[in-house]
Every structure is written in structure tokens, then in C-alpha cells.
Design a protein around this motif. Structure first.
Motif, PDB file in Angstrom:
ATOM      1  N   SER A 235       0.845  -1.187   0.000  1.00  0.00           N
ATOM      2  CA  SER A 235       0.000   0.000   0.000  1.00  0.00           C
ATOM      3  C   SER A 235       0.881   1.238   0.000  1.00  0.00           C
ATOM      4  O   SER A 235       2.101   1.159   0.231  1.00  0.00           O
ATOM      5  CB  SER A 235      -0.903   0.007   1.239  1.00  0.00           C
ATOM      6  OG  SER A 235      -0.127   0.214   2.408  1.00  0.00           O
ATOM      7  N   TYR A 236       0.247   2.399  -0.203  1.00  0.00           N
ATOM      8  CA  TYR A 236       1.032   3.635  -0.214  1.00  0.00           C
ATOM      9  C   TYR A 236       1.453   4.052   1.186  1.00  0.00           C
ATOM     10  O   TYR A 236       2.430   4.787   1.352  1.00  0.00           O
ATOM     11  CB  TYR A 236       0.263   4.727  -0.958  1.00  0.00           C
ATOM     12  CG  TYR A 236       0.099   4.339  -2.408  1.00  0.00           C
ATOM     13  CD1 TYR A 236       1.213   4.259  -3.231  1.00  0.00           C
ATOM     14  CD2 TYR A 236      -1.133   3.943  -2.911  1.00  0.00           C
ATOM     15  CE1 TYR A 236       1.089   3.833  -4.546  1.00  0.00           C
ATOM     16  CE2 TYR A 236      -1.267   3.515  -4.231  1.00  0.00           C
ATOM     17  CZ  TYR A 236      -0.150   3.448  -5.041  1.00  0.00           C
ATOM     18  OH  TYR A 236      -0.255   3.012  -6.330  1.00  0.00           O
ATOM     19  N   GLY A 237       0.759   3.552   2.202  1.00  0.00           N
ATOM     20  CA  GLY A 237       1.225   3.762   3.571  1.00  0.00           C
ATOM     21  C   GLY A 237       2.501   2.993   3.849  1.00  0.00           C
ATOM     22  O   GLY A 237       3.395   3.471   4.556  1.00  0.00           O
ATOM     23  N   GLU A 238       2.622   1.791   3.275  1.00  0.00           N
ATOM     24  CA  GLU A 238       3.852   1.014   3.423  1.00  0.00           C
ATOM     25  C   GLU A 238       4.992   1.644   2.635  1.00  0.00           C
ATOM     26  O   GLU A 238       6.125   1.764   3.113  1.00  0.00           O
ATOM     27  CB  GLU A 238       3.613  -0.417   2.947  1.00  0.00           C
ATOM     28  CG  GLU A 238       2.615  -1.192   3.799  1.00  0.00           C
ATOM     29  CD  GLU A 238       2.252  -2.522   3.178  1.00  0.00           C
ATOM     30  OE1 GLU A 238       2.790  -3.537   3.647  1.00  0.00           O
ATOM     31  OE2 GLU A 238       1.446  -2.548   2.229  1.00  0.00           O
ATOM     32  N   LEU A 239       4.691   2.052   1.398  1.00  0.00           N
ATOM     33  CA  LEU A 239       5.699   2.682   0.550  1.00  0.00           C
ATOM     34  C   LEU A 239       6.192   3.984   1.174  1.00  0.00           C
ATOM     35  O   LEU A 239       7.388   4.296   1.158  1.00  0.00           O
ATOM     36  CB  LEU A 239       5.105   2.936  -0.828  1.00  0.00           C
ATOM     37  CG  LEU A 239       6.075   3.203  -1.977  1.00  0.00           C
ATOM     38  CD1 LEU A 239       6.918   1.970  -2.260  1.00  0.00           C
ATOM     39  CD2 LEU A 239       5.296   3.594  -3.235  1.00  0.00           C
ATOM     40  N   ALA A 240       5.264   4.750   1.741  1.00  0.00           N
ATOM     41  CA  ALA A 240       5.616   6.033   2.347  1.00  0.00           C
ATOM     42  C   ALA A 240       6.537   5.848   3.545  1.00  0.00           C
ATOM     43  O   ALA A 240       7.462   6.642   3.764  1.00  0.00           O
ATOM     44  CB  ALA A 240       4.357   6.783   2.766  1.00  0.00           C
ATOM     45  N   ALA A 241       6.298   4.795   4.338  1.00  0.00           N
ATOM     46  CA  ALA A 241       7.153   4.552   5.503  1.00  0.00           C
ATOM     47  C   ALA A 241       8.578   4.252   5.072  1.00  0.00           C
ATOM     48  O   ALA A 241       9.553   4.725   5.682  1.00  0.00           O
ATOM     49  CB  ALA A 241       6.594   3.393   6.323  1.00  0.00           C
ATOM     50  N   GLU A 242       8.725   3.472   4.004  1.00  0.00           N
ATOM     51  CA  GLU A 242      10.058   3.177   3.488  1.00  0.00           C
ATOM     52  C   GLU A 242      10.723   4.451   2.978  1.00  0.00           C
ATOM     53  O   GLU A 242      11.919   4.676   3.199  1.00  0.00           O
ATOM     54  CB  GLU A 242       9.961   2.148   2.364  1.00  0.00           C
ATOM     55  CG  GLU A 242      11.305   1.730   1.800  1.00  0.00           C
ATOM     56  CD  GLU A 242      11.184   0.757   0.649  1.00  0.00           C
ATOM     57  OE1 GLU A 242      12.194   0.517  -0.035  1.00  0.00           O
ATOM     58  OE2 GLU A 242      10.065   0.245   0.409  1.00  0.00           O
ATOM     59  N   SER A 243       9.949   5.291   2.302  1.00  0.00           N
ATOM     60  CA  SER A 243      10.487   6.550   1.799  1.00  0.00           C
ATOM     61  C   SER A 243      10.912   7.455   2.951  1.00  0.00           C
ATOM     62  O   SER A 243      12.035   7.957   2.988  1.00  0.00           O
ATOM     63  CB  SER A 243       9.437   7.255   0.928  1.00  0.00           C
ATOM     64  OG  SER A 243       9.845   8.552   0.572  1.00  0.00           O
ATOM     65  N   ARG A 244      10.024   7.643   3.906  1.00  0.00           N
ATOM     66  CA  ARG A 244      10.293   8.583   5.001  1.00  0.00           C
ATOM     67  C   ARG A 244      11.420   8.107   5.906  1.00  0.00           C
ATOM     68  O   ARG A 244      12.141   8.924   6.511  1.00  0.00           O
ATOM     69  CB  ARG A 244       9.015   8.797   5.813  1.00  0.00           C
ATOM     70  CG  ARG A 244       9.097   9.949   6.799  1.00  0.00           C
ATOM     71  CD  ARG A 244       7.729  10.387   7.267  1.00  0.00           C
ATOM     72  NE  ARG A 244       7.784  11.568   8.102  1.00  0.00           N
ATOM     73  CZ  ARG A 244       7.932  12.809   7.665  1.00  0.00           C
ATOM     74  NH1 ARG A 244       8.065  13.026   6.372  1.00  0.00           N
ATOM     75  NH2 ARG A 244       7.959  13.827   8.493  1.00  0.00           N
ATOM     76  N   SER A 245      11.602   6.812   5.997  1.00  0.00           N
ATOM     77  CA  SER A 245      12.646   6.276   6.868  1.00  0.00           C
ATOM     78  C   SER A 245      14.042   6.591   6.357  1.00  0.00           C
ATOM     79  O   SER A 245      15.029   6.343   7.064  1.00  0.00           O
ATOM     80  CB  SER A 245      12.465   4.764   7.039  1.00  0.00           C
ATOM     81  OG  SER A 245      11.266   4.493   7.755  1.00  0.00           O
ATOM     82  N   ASN A 246      14.151   7.123   5.150  1.00  0.00           N
ATOM     83  CA  ASN A 246      15.455   7.578   4.663  1.00  0.00           C
ATOM     84  C   ASN A 246      15.913   8.858   5.345  1.00  0.00           C
ATOM     85  O   ASN A 246      17.093   9.223   5.239  1.00  0.00           O
ATOM     86  CB  ASN A 246      15.400   7.793   3.148  1.00  0.00           C
ATOM     87  CG  ASN A 246      15.525   6.495   2.383  1.00  0.00           C
ATOM     88  OD1 ASN A 246      16.590   5.885   2.353  1.00  0.00           O
ATOM     89  ND2 ASN A 246      14.434   6.049   1.792  1.00  0.00           N
ATOM     90  N   HIS A 247      15.013   9.563   6.036  1.00  0.00           N
ATOM     91  CA  HIS A 247      15.389  10.786   6.754  1.00  0.00           C
ATOM     92  C   HIS A 247      16.033  10.412   8.094  1.00  0.00           C
ATOM     93  O   HIS A 247      15.531  10.743   9.175  1.00  0.00           O
ATOM     94  CB  HIS A 247      14.163  11.672   6.968  1.00  0.00           C
ATOM     95  CG  HIS A 247      13.589  12.225   5.705  1.00  0.00           C
ATOM     96  ND1 HIS A 247      14.308  12.996   4.837  1.00  0.00           N
ATOM     97  CD2 HIS A 247      12.351  12.106   5.164  1.00  0.00           C
ATOM     98  CE1 HIS A 247      13.546  13.339   3.810  1.00  0.00           C
ATOM     99  NE2 HIS A 247      12.355  12.811   3.987  1.00  0.00           N
ATOM    100  N   LYS A 248      17.154   9.734   8.020  1.00  0.00           N
ATOM    101  CA  LYS A 248      17.764   9.173   9.222  1.00  0.00           C
ATOM    102  C   LYS A 248      18.399  10.241  10.106  1.00  0.00           C
ATOM    103  O   LYS A 248      18.455  10.079  11.322  1.00  0.00           O
ATOM    104  CB  LYS A 248      18.787   8.097   8.833  1.00  0.00           C
ATOM    105  CG  LYS A 248      18.154   6.925   8.081  1.00  0.00           C
ATOM    106  CD  LYS A 248      19.141   5.816   7.821  1.00  0.00           C
ATOM    107  CE  LYS A 248      18.540   4.741   6.917  1.00  0.00           C
ATOM    108  NZ  LYS A 248      17.298   4.170   7.420  1.00  0.00           N
TER     109      LYS A 248
END
Length: 845
Positions: A235-248
Motif C-alpha cells: 500500500s502507499y502507507g507502506e511505501l511512504a514509511a520506506e520513503s520517510r525512513s530515509n530521513h535518518k
């Protein structure tokens, strides 16, 4: 006035894996791109910083609706905090730029920036716009809009302040102005030599519900962006979490969300959407005159696509490319009759976008793989680069008559290699190894926004057309031309360096073009409190065969010897160290720059070498000014041995060593079982109570150290999350209260307090020349046992005593400070040194 400090140290953190330069060619990507091929619509999201963007919405727009989707972050996040390293300022901005690009590789959107610099937290948009140079940043936004041509623009924040940060509010104010200015030929007319005016259909505010602020309501337009994409398998909620988690660096690792999730919107300018975000916008091929038949052909290719034999679609895609070109050519001949200038520009815009998409699909379906590699990772400016170009035709599509050329975008075209028959069974290598074919290197690998010095609010661009680019647009490139089913099709590849790591496998990294010789000064600041000389070491590195000299620019009030140090016979890769003796000429307070000048092969350079490597982003190389800071101050110290407990990362230990302290990083075993009484003070690094999960178990031992006569100094923490709220011997509360004006007046409310008198007498003069801010995440609700000798606040704000709290506990002393020493000491601010040394120096009873 805010000041700029540029960190000069050489940083090598950990290794990194960089994505290959060839676009993904897996079946799910091909399927998604076939869908995108039939959509002609674009959306531009606008906010102030990396991590402000709504990654779930971006993923939905790019991957579900297949719009060309972009995020314009006005800054690179230079003024934020760093949870994974010690980089601050521009260095942090470089890392966060790459974190945004890593996020975009996940969610499918594109990334843009303005020249605005994130100078730190701002309480109102007026301050932000004053520092940013509003007209220039607005011009950058107009430029991006005119190039990107969004049908819909979306703000993350409102103009009314609910976003909290002044940068947030300013981004919304500028977005409203840019919405109209981009369509006005009288605004920034110099841009019209390259782009056409553009009017987006609408500007929306993506309302939000986070923290204690809910700006959403059911009467607003809304989209369900939580849906599942079976092609992507998430889902886009799953995809978004992977994307946002790059802001380490910001600590924004996110949990994957599943199920319905609605985003809400208010219309700010333009027509309000009723049924669809793109109401009133034609997003099919019918947008283009004579384009309906192209849309039908795309639909037919998509319907006939075979996952097991993608090469079967190549011939039809090549025919589609021909049809797109013929349609635009026919219309160009008639556009004076049928099209307005705006419609013609829109036509050419979509022709360019869709031509690129079709070409990439042809290569992916054909199994055509090709990339270009430099023979070594680093080259010197003015030298030339040997490049190997590799390619293979894996799906046995008829491909012939290729040409490989080192022309690229900024390197002038040179004769390449022609008429190769591309093998279907093995990799073909075309080397540029002849002396006449090697690629000349004329542009330093310096981030374009850091090529010249700048003020606190915005970067200086050599050319305004550079605005928007996330990285340098002029990296060395190689162009390829393949003949596929009788059609010549061109592609570009950026030259990379590729090698094999025994533990991690194949690694890609950017090729670095360096000065002939770089100079790194051992320390960022040298602190003197007498006329006693110090040795300043300069580490030199050659990137080509070189001879010349090293000198230091003369500076008043300082004696520097020798005047010059010669070198000869240096070869590429050689490293050596030279030393200068530096001393103040008198005892007066004096701050000056120590600028190293390298003369190599008859030309002058004054640049260091800095490399940053983290596993989640590509390696970063830049060449900061070869300079350090010389500071002569009146500084007394008491005690010698400091124990340091690391937090999120800061440079305080190095700064303390610079003034003679022995700083020992404390391990958990030493805290729990060692003799802590041997330390004159123990200091906790910034955000220790946010990041160190073991501190609750170590806390009783630290309090015992204080009770038995020790001196514990705790630096700032954010108010949430905290691993424990029992930080001090008596209660207090951390709140998100700041003094962001570094020149804000400081009132000394207890002039007799020992922290203001021993061993240095602290006065108002010690609060001069601070950088970026005074204090963040201050204290309130302090127990009466705490002494608060300082009071401060921004203009027009309430004054607070929460920047420094001191309490006696047992025989010892506990200090909590939210003053930003982690910025001031590396910057060599004299008064900050004097005060911090006092915090470390508990008077003997």
C-alpha cells in the motif's frame, strides 16, 4: 546578524552502496511505466525542509495516479539537528539532500530545491523572508514552476501559522505568490529566454492533523491514499514509511501503515476540485492535438504486454516513438495557425517527457543494459579520464549501428566509436582509452550551491538557471545511440566508478574531480589564551603529478612561520603533512582566519577535501575552503580530566581537547563499575536522553557521582521522546521553547553564581558573536533547588530562565543547559568557551 561557519574536517564515516546508473528494468517497473505513459498530468508539492513532504501523498500521486510528481523543498535542511553524526550546517544539508533523493527513489517523485538556506528555527515568516532574500527565492520557485509546469500545486503548510516554524509559513506565502508570478510575463522576464510562463490550475493546502493541531474537516476535498497497489505488492502507507525512513539524520524511521488513509485539502487559489484532484485538467493524450490516437496505441501496447516476453513489445514501442515524433513535427508546421504559444509550449513539454519515457521502456523491454565507468575513483581538474562503456542485448532484440560518444552536456563532443553490432550473449566493452579519446575534466565536483561563499539566508548561484537541481547537472556523461528496429535512439549515462567490496559486493560511487592538491587543516579552530605559539598541521593530498608550494595568507595580529613550504615530485595519491608555527603578537582578544594557499603546477588553489559516507545514501565529496579559525581569548581552566557520554553526535569533545582538557569517552561498563571520582566533570552529549536507551540504567550511578562530589553537565534534549524524565536530582520539564535570535539580549540575574565567576568572570561581552541561535528546548517547572542565573528571550517574546539550571546535590553539582554550545564551540566563539569551561569547573569546597 547571523554568522556562517563552515566545518572543514575530513569525515569518513562508513561505507555506502550506491544504486546503479541504469534505470530499473524489472517487470513491476515496466508495468508501472506503461501506465504512466498514458497519463499527461503533473503535481508539484511545496514545503520548506527535507522531511516536510507528505511521502504517502507523493507515492500515491506518482505510483497510483501516475502523474509527474515533484517535491520542491525550499531549503536543504542545513539548520536542523543530526541524529547519526556530527555534521552541521552545509554538511548536514548535503546529507539531507541525499536523504531526500533516496526517499524519492522509493516513492517515485522528483526532487527540487531553491537557493534558500535553512538558517535554523524561525518563529515567524517575516524573519525567514528577510534572511532568505525573498525575491531571489521566489524567482527560483517561479523558475521551477515554469520548467516543471505543474497542473496542480500543493502546499504542506498554511500562511496563517499553524505550521509553527517561520520557514513553514514562509513557504506557503511564497507558494501563493509564485502561483501567480509564474503566469505573469512581467515577473522574472529574464527566464523567458529559456521557459514559457505557466499557470497552474489550482493551489491547494494539504491540511493536517499532527501534534495538537488538527486543520482537517470533513467538508474539505479528500483523497484515500492508503489503497493497495497489487503491482507493487504494498500500500502507499507502506511505501511512504520506506520513503520517510530515509530521513535518518532527523530520526524519522516510520512504521508501515496499512488500510484506508485520507488526505484533506483546502483550495487556496484557482478552481476548487470537486470530484478529482485534476478536475478541469486533461490528463490523457487528448491533451495534445492529434494525440488521441497515441493514447489508443499506448493502451493497445499495454494490453498486449507479456510479462514472460517483454521484448515482444519493443517493435510496437519503437513505432510509438516514431508516431510521437511525427505528430509533434506535423503540429509544429501548423502551430502558428492552431496553437497559442502556451499550448505549443505545453505540447513540446509533454513530447519531451513522453519521448524519454518511451525510450526507457524500449531499453527495459529489450533487456538492453549499458553503463559507463571511470578507471579510477578520483581525477584532478585539468586531467583527462579513461572511461569503459559496457553494454549487452539480453533479450535478443535486433540492435545494431550503435555509437558511444563522450560528449555529454558540458564536455564538448569528441569522436566516439561507431558501427558496433551489439552481442546478445556477452557484454560488449567500448573503451575510451586512446589518449585522444579520453574525457577532459573541466568542472570541479563541488556542489554548485557551495562554489562561492554566501550569507546566512541563501546560497549564491553562478547561474540562476541552476535553481531547482538537487545535484550538479554537469557531471561527466557518455551518450549512446542504438539502432533498434531501424530507428536510431539516443541515451545518456552518468560516468560512475564501480568496484567490488569483498563483504558488500558491487559498489557504485560518483566520480570525483578534485583540485590538483588539497589542503586539510588539522583542527577547525585554534584557541590561544597567551602569546605561546602553537603548531598548525596541514595535510596535503595530490590528485595528479604536482610541484609547487604551500603558504598561509598573512593576517594582522598573528605571526605565522615559515612564509612558504615548497614541494616537488609529488605523484597522484601522495599525502604529506607540513607544519606552521602560529602565535598571537599580543594578548588582546583577537579572532582571525587561517587561510592556506596551495600553488600547484603554476595555479593557486585554496581548498580542502571532505568526504562523508553513510550506508543509506551515496558518498558525498566536496572541497571546502582550506581555512581554520584562530581565536585568542582570555581563558582560565580548572580541572583536567573530563568523562564524556555520547549522545546524538557533537564536536564538543574535540573543542575541549583544543583548550587542553583530557576527554575520555565513557563506556557503560566504566559508568557502572568504574571509579567516576577521577573525573573533574562528566558531560552528556546533545540529545543523550533521546538516543541512549541505556541511560535509565546508568542514571543512578551518575547521580551517585554527583552526590559524592562530582560535577555533571547535561546538554540539551528535545522534549519527546525521552528515555527517562528523571534527568536531574530534582524535577524540571523540557519544553519546545527557543531563543532563535543569536543576538537576543541576555540578562545576568545572579551575578554571584559560581558558574558565572569560576574560573572565568562571565559578563555581557561573553554573549557576543554567537551563531544561529542562543538556546533550544528550554526548561520550565523547575524545582526550587535549581539556580537560574541567566534570563533571555527573543524580541517580543516572554523572557525565560530555562537556558541554564544549576543545583547542588550532596557534595556535588548538577548542571543542565539548553544553550547551543554544540554550535558555538566548534565555531570558536570566545564567550561560549569561557562559559562552558565554567560549567565544567566546580569550585573546591
Amino acid at each position: 546578524m547571523r554568522k556562517l561557519f563552515f566545518t572543514l574536517s575530513l569525515l569518513v564515516v562508513v561505507g555506502t552502496v550506491v544504486a546503479q546508473t541504469a534505470p530499473p528494468a524489472d517487470i513491476r517497473t515496466i508495468r508501472q511505466n506503461l501506465k504512466k505513459l498514458n497519463v499527461l498530468g503533473s503535481v508539484l508539492y511545496i514545503a520548506a525542509h527535507p522531511d516536510d513532504e507528505n511521502t504517502r501523498l507523493l507515492a500515491y500521486l506518482a505510483q497510483e495516479k501516475h502523474y509527474r510528481t515533484g517535491y520542491l523543498s525550499l531549503t536543504r535542511g542545513d539548520g536542523g539537528q543530526n541524529l547519526i553524526g556530527t555534521e552541521q550546517g552545509e554538511l548536514l544539508g548535503l546529507i539531507r539532500t541525499q536523504e531526500l533523493l533516496a526517499a524519492r527513489r522509493v516513492d517515485g517523485a522528483e526532487q527540487f530545491f531553491s537557493r534558500a538556506n535553512d538558517f535554523g528555527f524561525s518563529k515567524n515568516p517575516e524573519e525567514t523572508l528577510k534572511f532568505w532574500d525573498k525575491e531571489k527565492v521566489l524567482g527560483d520557485m517561479v523558475w521551477v514552476i515554469r520548467k516543471f509546469r505543474p497542473d496542480v500545486m500543493i502546499c504542506r503548510f498554511p500562511t496563517t501559522g499553524e505550521g509553527g516554524h517561520g520557514n513553514h509559513t514562509a513557504s506557503a506565502i511564497l507558494a501563493q505568490e509564485a502561483f501567480s508570478a509564474a503566469a505573469d510575463p512581467k515577473r522574472y522576464p529574464e527566464q523567458l529566454k529559456y521557459v514559457q510562463v505557466w499557470q497552474a490550475k489550482r493551489l491547494l493546502w494539504n491540511t493536517f492533523n499532527f501534534g495538537n493541531t488538527n486543520t482537517t474537516s470533513e467538508d474539505q476535498f479528500k483523497l484515500n491514499v492508503g489503497i493497495y497497489n497489487p503491482v507493487l505488492g504494498e500500500s502507499y502507507g507502506e511505501l511512504a514509511a520506506e520513503s520517510r525512513s530515509n530521513h535518518k539524520t532527523q530520526g524519522f524511521g516510520s512504521a508501515r501503515q496499512r488500510g484506508d488513509a485520507f488526505e484533506y485539502f483546502k483550495t487556496i487559489l484557482g478552481d476548487a476540485p470537486k470530484a478529482d484532484l485534476m478536475d478541469g485538467v486533461q490528463t490523457t493524450w487528448s491533451r495534445i492535438p492529434a494525440g488521441a490516437s497515441i493514447g489508443a496505441e499506448v493502451a493497445a501496447i499495454t494490453k498486449d504486454f507479456n510479462d514472460d516476453a517483454p521484448q515482444n513489445s519493443v517493435k510496437a514501442l519503437v513505432g510509438l516513438l516514431d508516431k510521437v515524433d511525427k505528430t509533434i513535427a506535423t503540429d509544429k508546421a501548423m502551430q502558428t495557425v492552431r496553437l497559442t504559444a502556451t499550448a505549443a509550449a505545453d505540447y513540446e513539454y509533454w513530447h519531451k517527457q513522453k519521448t524519454t519515457e518511451v525510450k526507457d521502456l524500449i531499453a527495459a523491454c529489450a533487456g538492453l543494459w549499458f553503463e559507463s565507468y571511470a578507471a579510477q575513483p578520483t581525477y584532478a581538474l585539468g586531467d583527462s579520464m579513461t572511461v569503459n562503456n559496457q553494454m549487452i542485448n539480453r533479450n535478443k532484440v535486433p540492435i545494431s549501428g550503435l555509437k558511444v560518444d563522450g560528449g555529454g552536456e558540458t564536455i564538448k563532443a569528441m569522436t566516439g566509436t561507431d558501427n558496433w553490432n551489439l552481442s546478445a550473449s556477452e557484454v560488449t566493452t567500448v573503451p575510451f582509452d586512446n589518449k585522444d579519446l579520453r574525457m577532459p575534466l573541466k568542472v570541479l565536483s563541488q556542489p554548485y550551491w557551495l562554489q562561492t561563499s554566501h550569507n546566512i539566508g541563501s546560497y549564491v548561484l553562478a547561474n540562476d538557471t541552476l535553481a531547482g537541481y538537487p545535484e550538479n547537472p554537469y557531471a561527466p556523461k557518455v551518450s549512446y545511440i542504438f539502432n533498434i528496429y531501424g530507428r536510431d535512439i539516443s541515451y545518456n549515462r552518468t560516468v560512475q566508478f564501480k568496484y567490488v567490496d569483498p563483504a558488500r559486493g558491487e559498489i557504485y560511487q560518483p566520480v570525483v574531480i578534485a583540485p590538483p592538491v588539497t589542503a586539510n587543516i588539522a583542527e577547525k579552530a585554534y584557541i590561544f589564551n597567551s602569546t605561546q605559539p602553537q603548531t598548525v598541521q596541514v595535510k596535503l593530498k595530490a590528485f595528479t603529478n604536482a610541484a609547487g608550494s604551500v603558504s598561509v595568507k598573512p593576517v594582522a595580529g598573528w605571526k605565522i612561520t615559515p612564509e612558504k613550504i615548497d614541494f616537488i615530485g609529488k605523484k597522484a595519491g601522495d599525502e604529506w603533512t607540513v607544519a606552521f608555527t602560529v602565535a598571537p603578537t599580543d594578548t588582546r582578544t583577537n579572532t582571525a582566519g587561517f587561510d592556506v594557499i596551495v600553488t600547484a603546477n603554476g595555479k593557486q588553489f585554496s581548498q580542502g577535501l571532505l568526504q562523508m559516507r553513510y550506508e543509506h545514501i551515496p558518498s558525498i565529496t566536496l572541497f571546502p575552503p582550506a581555512q581554520a579559525k584562530l581565536v585568542n581569548i582570555s581563558l582560565k581552566t580548572a580541572g583536567k580530566k573530563i568523562g564524556y557520554i555520547a549522545g546524538a553526535g557533537d564536536l564538543i569533545p574535540d573543542a575541549l581537547r583544543e583548550v587542553g582538557y583530557e576527554v575520555h569517552p565513557l563506556t557503560e561498563n566504566e559508568i557502572l563499575n568504574g571509579d567516576l571520582s577521577s573525573y573533574d566533570a562528566i558531560v552528556l552529549g546533545v540529545r543523550s536522553y533521546n538516543t541512549n536507551q541505556r541511560l535509565p540504567y546508568q542514571q543512578p550511578r551518575l547521580m551517585e557521582y554527583v552526590k559524592n562530589g562530582g560535577n555533571l553537565v547535561v546538554q540539551y534534549n528535545v522534549n519527546n521522546p525521552l528515555v527517562t524524565r528523571e534527568i536531574g536530582p530534582y524535577p524540571f520539564t523540557i519544553v519546545n521553547q527557543r531563543v532563535t535570535n543569536e543576538d537576543a539580549p541576555v540578562t545576568i540575574t545572579d551575578s554571584n553564581n559560581p558558574v558565572l565567576n569560576y574560573p572565568n568572570k562571565i559578563t555581557q561581552d561573553d554573549f557576543k558573536d554567537w551563531i544561529q541561535e542562543r538556546s533550544i528546548y528550554m526548561l520550565t517547572n523547575l524545582a526550587p533547588e535549581y539556580q537560574t542565573p541567566l534570563q533571555m528571550g527573543d524580541p517580543n517574546d516572554a523572557q525565560s530562565k530555562g537556558a541554564l539550571a544549576v543545583a547542588n546535590y550532596g557534595k556535588g553539582r548538577f548542571v543542565y543547559t539548553s544553550l547551543v554550545f554544540f554550535r558555538e564551540l566548534p565555531a570558536g566563539v570566545p564567550g561560549a568557551y569561557r562559559l562552558f569551561v565554567n560549567l565544567l569547573s566546580k569550585p573546591k569546597n
